[in-house]
Every structure is written in C-alpha cells, then in structure tokens.
Enzyme design. Structure first.
Site, PDB file in Angstrom:
ATOM      1  N   SER B 126       1.915  -8.627  -4.253  1.00 20.35           N
ATOM      2  CA  SER B 126       3.359  -8.880  -4.342  1.00 20.35           C
ATOM      3  C   SER B 126       3.698 -10.323  -4.012  1.00 20.35           C
ATOM      4  O   SER B 126       3.033 -10.962  -3.195  1.00 20.35           O
ATOM      5  CB  SER B 126       4.101  -7.977  -3.358  1.00 20.35           C
ATOM      6  OG  SER B 126       3.948  -6.623  -3.706  1.00 20.35           O
ATOM      7  N   GLU B 242      -4.493   3.205  -4.789  1.00 17.54           N
ATOM      8  CA  GLU B 242      -3.441   3.157  -3.779  1.00 17.54           C
ATOM      9  C   GLU B 242      -2.612   4.433  -3.832  1.00 17.54           C
ATOM     10  O   GLU B 242      -2.237   4.996  -2.824  1.00 17.54           O
ATOM     11  CB  GLU B 242      -2.548   1.935  -4.026  1.00 17.54           C
ATOM     12  CG  GLU B 242      -1.400   1.810  -3.037  1.00 17.54           C
ATOM     13  CD  GLU B 242      -0.711   0.461  -3.103  1.00 17.54           C
ATOM     14  OE1 GLU B 242      -1.096  -0.369  -3.939  1.00 17.54           O
ATOM     15  OE2 GLU B 242       0.218   0.251  -2.321  1.00 17.54           O
ATOM     16  N   GLU B 362      12.294   4.321  -7.995  1.00 16.89           N
ATOM     17  CA  GLU B 362      12.868   4.029  -9.310  1.00 16.89           C
ATOM     18  C   GLU B 362      11.778   3.693 -10.327  1.00 16.89           C
ATOM     19  O   GLU B 362      11.830   4.135 -11.482  1.00 16.89           O
ATOM     20  CB  GLU B 362      13.879   2.866  -9.197  1.00 16.89           C
ATOM     21  CG  GLU B 362      15.166   3.223  -8.473  1.00 16.89           C
ATOM     22  CD  GLU B 362      15.003   3.435  -6.969  1.00 16.89           C
ATOM     23  OE1 GLU B 362      14.030   2.923  -6.386  1.00 16.89           O
ATOM     24  OE2 GLU B 362      15.857   4.125  -6.380  1.00 16.89           O
TER      25      GLU B 362
END
Lengths: 342, 379
Positions: B126, B242, B362
């Site tokens: 990220s 993950e 989402e």
C-alpha cells in the site's frame, strides 16, 4: 472434514433441478396459482419418483435416504416455486415416522411415502389451525400444539376450509376438528421431528433466495439505463453481492442442520434453529432486494418475482420466524457456555 | 458430507492441543519491543516443536499439513490464547509466494530463516495514493548499469517494519507500460539508511503499522521475485494467501470473545432482556455460519482447486461480525468496555480496521459482484 455433497447427492440435485426447470416453469406456476389450483400432474409425477418418501425408511415404503437428500429436494422445489403439496406430505411423514406409534407408522407412512396419500403440517391453538399449508386436499393433517404435543387429524374427522393467503403457490386452509371427529395423539416426543421439519422449511427458503438471486443477476446484466447495464453500478452490484451473502450463509446453516439430523443429533437443535433463523431472514431480504433491483418491472404481476416474495413471507413465519429462532440460538448457546464454565 | 474431523485430523488436533497446553510463550511483557521479542521467542519455540510452518511442504522445512490440518492449527492456536508467531507475514505470505515464484537459490536462501524467525518479513504494497487501487503504486525502481535497482517512494500500513529484515516491495519499473504491467516484486533489505521507518499511530493509540520512506535504496538484481514486470501476478499470489490463511484463527477468536460476552450476559441476568438475547442469537448465528462457510470453502478448494461462491464471503462476514460483537460489548459489559486499557475497549476500536485492512468491504463486494456473480465491471 468434507463439507460437500457426495457424487450421489450431486446427481440427485442435478436431476431434481433439471426436472423442475422443465416441469415447473413460471408459466405453469402462474397458471396454477392464478387458478387457485395445485399442479396435479407434477405432483403425481414426483410421487412416482418417490420424492415424498425420500427420507422415509425403506421398511415403511420410502427411499431410506437422509435429511441431506431431503433438503436437496426441498431446496429444488423452493427454487422452482413449484405449486405442489409435496412439502406438506413429506413433513407430515417426518412426524409420523419420528413421533408416531408403530400402528400409526404402518397406517400412514407407505401412502405418504409414495405420494398416494397427501399430508399437511401446521400449528394450532384452541383447536384451530388458522393457516395450515397444503391442507386443502390432504388426507391427514399433523397439528402441533404450542407445548410440543402433536395430533393426527384424518381428513374425514377434520373441517378444512380453504383460506386465501398471499401465497397462492400453496393452498392454505383453516383446520379444526369436525363435529364428532376424532384426534389421535402422536405418542412419542415430537421435538426431533419438528427440528427436521424446520430444516426442511429452511431448505425451501434457500431455494427461493437462490432463484431470486439468479433472476436478479440475469436481469441487471441485460437491463440498460444511462446507456450501460445497471449491473455495472456499484449500488446495484453491492446489493446483489449482499443477496449472495444472505443466500450462502443460509445454505451453510441449512446443510449443517441436515447433516446434524443425519449424523450428530446432539447438534440438531442448534442446527435447526440456525437454519430457520438464517433462511427466514435471508428469504425475506433476498426476495425484497430482487424486486428492488428490478425497479418498476419488479413490482409488476408479470415479472414473477412476487411469487418468490410471497412464498418467502409465508415460509419465513411457518414453524417460527427469525426472532423466535434467534431466541432459541441464544438460549442454547448460553446453556453451552454456562455448562462449560461450571 | 462429514462435518467432523477424521481419525488423522483428530489425532493431529489432539497432538497439537497437547503440545500447546505444555508449551507457551509465558506471560506477555510490557512494552512494544519486549512484546515483539516475546513473540519472536514464541516462534522459535514453535519451530523447535515442528509447528512453525505447519502448512509449508516438508521439502521447505514445513510439516506438510493438509489444508484441514492447517485450519485446525489456527483454530487451536487461537483457542489456546497464545499469540501468532512474530513472523506471521513471512510464514503466511512471503514463504508461500517464494515457493511459487522464487528461484531455487532464493528458496534456499530465504525460506529457512522465515521459519526460525531469524529474519522477519514485512509487506510493502500500500501507498498513500494506492490503497484499494493497488496497481496505482508510484514507488519507482530504476535499473542501474550493474543490474541492480535504485528505489524511491513511500509505503504505508507496513506492520512490523521496525523489526523486519526483508520487505516484500512492489514498485514500478516500467513507467510507460499500462498500470498493471509495469510493476516488479522485490525483496528489499530493510537494513539500510535509505529506508526510514516511522510508526503510524492508529485510533487505538498504539502503532501497529508504519510508514516507510524510501530514498535511493538499493536492491540487487537477484532480489527480484518472479521476473521484472511480473509484479502484479506475484503480488496476487501474496494477496490470495492473505485472504485465505487466517480465517480459521479469527473465527475461533470471535467464538471465544462471544462466549465470554454470553457468560457476562447470562450471569448478570441481561440475557433475560429479549433485545439482548436477540442480538446474542444473531451473533452466535453469524459466528457459526462463518465457521461453516469457511469449511465449505476449504472443501471446495481441496476438491476443485478453488473455493466456490461462498469462498469470497468469509472475510466480509468475519469483519462485520467482529464489529457487531465489539459494539454489543459496550452495551453488555458496561463501563469497562469504554475504559482505556481494557480488552473490550481495545477490541472495539481495533475492529474498525477490520472492514478496511486486507481489502475493504466495498472492494470485496465489487469482487463478489464481478467475479462470482459475473456482473459487468463496476463504475
């Protein structure tokens, strides 16, 4: 650990779904529902295939298979929204088999298992069952008291008045004992039969949810607004994803209940409550979402979604609604936790 | 259909339970660094007992456990109350990624120190401007004349970075290629002054994660994993692991907390309140459905090589249920649940991250809509 159907069970499932896809089309369901009639031809065919007796022991004329096979068929019937009184017959047979005397079993089970006799299951209070599914035309009605007792009422001794529920894909009736009519009590504890029946009803609701989801997915891929398929909008896609979430969660719980009935009856009370709680709540939310995602078309009579919505409404409260079963899950879990800490 | 453990699985569970009851990390010390060292010692103990790389193949020093046994391992570890091993990212993500994409030399060099916790791994995926849109990473890796790469950029949400030797770093190597195509997966040595680690204080008040500031850090050519320009595919292997690995342990943690909450509600008499009983019923229902659905996914993966439609739902189910549970604790437990320093207050705050980390709910819904239901790509 193997949480999947066996090859035989997959075969039963595929065969059942294929058969109903061709025999119980929306056109046929609609035709029978609008006429207030049951699909007699289909019921006769399914009886010939041994569906009502799938879980009835072979010595009583059934197929001698388990609750997993039973829920496979009931899910398929829910998915097709089939206008046949098969569930009533199969649920009545569960009670006669698991709570009836040897005499009652010998008298009723072979006929119920072959579908030649029709059964119905309902609840009653003060001598009246207000809304008993599949009771119109039944030869025998099993009526559950609020305290766990159950009575067998043969049609000859019963007063069966048709009632128009909002779900015309099943025929409902107000059932009471006719003047001078007799009632036989089921002699054994009915709780295990009731738990199995709850799992069976849950399975039908899972089928209804699956159909609502499949119709919705097909629709939102095709329907265009603003120049694109509406399924490409996240507001639509996320609601459809929630439908899958609710359907699969209810399916996990229902299969667990069915497995517990076959293999580990200590877990059946929890499994049945989980199945009925999840499938009842899921049946309501998925059919409502299906109408919403179809937009104005979903609100029309001809879209056929309302049959699913209506069936989900009746089945969700039959044998206890989501809140009733959540209360049971809570009580059973508290019992387990308190016992473990003692 | 058989929802019980077979004889081999039950034996595995009993042996493990037995081991966990006589082996543990000891009491948790005060202080973040001390706690990390404590978990590192715990992993060494697991390793010595042969329990560190349970799901790793025997040829790489693992136990070669089946997927069901691996699920049992995380269930039992959670049930024992012992912590996860320190190098959890290496064990669950780094190792399995190397096994798929690594060269024989890379496997030889890196796998064993992961197991023994000698070298800790962290994950540099990220970035401030590449969260859910992971392919938008901007960190640049420029190839030098000697074949090595010079890396500059910023990473975020890097847990354990201050203790790590190696970072699974995804950086852009081709600046003209389409978004997904210009990425490369590296192993970056964290022991260099060109990599600065800054703790990122989160809403619980602690710093479980870090930011990485990288300026001209050097990565030798042999530390590319899976080839230059192939980073997107390699990273997907990491991300798949993950989402799969921890579900069973998390599910048991949820069950343990829920049982504790049920005990409080029962002994305090609150369970007589139908509203309390209803929420407890819903939580037990969700918790069990999560366990069952996780096992359905596991069976499908073992039989067909991939989970069915239910497989995409477990992380979403778990995170929402954990939030519901920790919120409900504020009602049932009383002031303790809202007092700093207590387990319940920590869990309440920490749970907010659950629906964001490892794929926001989402994004998960987008994945379900597009890949499971086959809806057109979302806009």
């Amino acid at each position: 650990m193997n949480f999947d159907f066996t090859e035989d069970q997959q075969e039963i499932r595929a065969t059942a779904r294929d058969l109903l896809a061709s025999r119980s089309t929306w056109e046929r369901v609609r035709g029978h529902a609008e006429a207030g009639a049951q699909d007699e031809a289909l019921y006769t065919e399914l009886g010939g295939l041994g569906w009502p007796g799938i879980a009835v022991a072979e010595e009583h004329g059934g197929q001698g298979l388990g609750m997993v096979e039973f829920v496979i068929l009931l899910e398929a019937l829910g998915e097709a929204c089939a206008a046949v009184p098969l569930r009533g017959t199969a649920l009545a047979a569960l009670f006669v088999e698991h709570a009836g005397s040897p005499g009652q079993q010998a008298q009723w089970l072979p006929g119920l298992a072959s579908g030649e006799l029709r059964g119905a299951l309902g609840t009653w209070a003060d001598g009246v069952g207000e809304l008993v599914p599949d009771a119109v035309g039944a030869d025998i009605v099993v009526l559950l008291d609020t305290d766990g007792g159950a009575s067998l009422v043969p049609a000859a001794d019963a007063s069966i008045e048709p009632v128009a529920s909002i779900d015309p894909t099943r025929r409902y009736a107000r059932v009471s004992v006719a003047e001078g009519g007799g009632v036989e009590l089921l002699t054994s504890d009915t709780s295990e039969a009731l738990r199995r029946a709850e799992v069976g009803v849950a399975a039908g609701l899972v089928g209804v949810s699956q159909r609502a989801l499949d119709m919705t997915v097909a629709f939102v891929k095709e329907r265009k607004q603003f120049g694109v398929p509406i399924g490409s909008f996240q507001a639509v896609g996320h609601k459809a994803a929630q439908m899958l979430f609710d359907t699969e969660g209810a399916r996990s719980a229902t299969l667990f209940g069915a497995w517990a009935a076959d293999a580990d009856t200590d877990q059946l009370p929890l499994g049945a409550a989980m199945a009925k709680a999840a499938a009842s709540a899921g049946g309501r939310t998925t059919t409502a979402a299906a109408i919403q995602l179809h937009g104005g078309i979903g609100f029309t009579w001809e879209a056929d979604l309302h049959w699913l919505y209506k069936r989900a409404q009746l089945d969700a409260v039959f044998l206890g609604g989501p809140a009733t079963h959540r209360a049971r899950i809570s009580a059973l879990s508290a019992e387990r936790v308190v016992a473990a800490t003692r | 259909m058989d929802l019980t453990f077979d004889a081999t699985e039950a034996q595995f569970r009993d042996e493990l339970r037995d081991w966990l009851s006589t082996n543990g990390p000891g009491p948790e010390p005060e202080g973040e660094d001390e706690q990390y060292a404590w978990r590192r010692d715990w992993q060494r103990k697991l390793h010595d007992g042969g329990w560190a790389g349970v799901h790793w193949p025997v040829e790489y020093g693992g136990r070669g456990a089946t997927m069901v046994e691996s699920a049992i391992f995380y269930e039992e570890l959670a049930r024992s109350g012992h912590p996860l091993p320190a190098n959890v990212l290496g064990l669950l993500l780094g190792g399995p990624t190397l096994m798929v994409w690594g060269t024989p030399e890379q496997k030889d060099r890196y796998l064993n120190p992961i197991l023994s916790a000698e070298e800790i791994w962290c994950q540099g995926f990220s970035e401030p401007e590449a969260g859910s849109d992971f392919a938008a990473v901007k960190t640049r890796a420029v190839e030098q004349a000697d074949g090595s790469f010079l890396v500059t950029g910023q990473k975020v949400w890097t847990s354990g970075a201050q203790y790590s030797k190696w970072c699974m770093l995804v950086a852009r190597t081709d600046f003209d290629a389409a978004k997904h195509k210009g990425l490369t997966y590296f192993l970056m040595d964290m022991d260099q002054p060109e990599v600065q680690v800054r703790p990122l204080k989160q809403i619980t008040g602690e710093a479980e994660f870090n930011e990485l500031f990288i300026e001209d850090a050097r990565i030798p050519a042999e530390n590319v994993i899976g080839g230059v320009g192939n980073g997107w595919k390699v990273a997907l292997t990491t991300l798949m692991n993950e989402r799969a690995g921890l579900a069973f342990g998390l599910q048991v943690r949820l069950r343990v907390m829920l049982d504790e909450l049920t005990e409080i509600a029962a002994s305090s008499g609150q369970i007589e309140d139908p509203r309390v009983a209803d929420t407890l019923g819903e939580l037990h229902l969700r918790c069990e459905i999560l366990r069952l659905t996780a096992y359905r996914g596991l069976t499908a993966t073992m039989k067909y090589g991939q989970p069915g439609p239910e497989g995409s739902l477990t992380k979403w189910m778990w995170s929402e249920t954990n939030q519901m549970l920790t919120q409900f604790a504020a009602d049932v437990v009383g002031p303790e649940a809202l007092t700093m320093g207590t387990k319940w207050s920590y869990e309440l705050l920490r749970a907010r991250g659950n629906t964001i980390e490892g794929g926001t709910t989402e994004i998960l819904k987008n994945i379900v809509a597009e890949r499971v239901l086959g809806l057109p790509k979302a806009r």
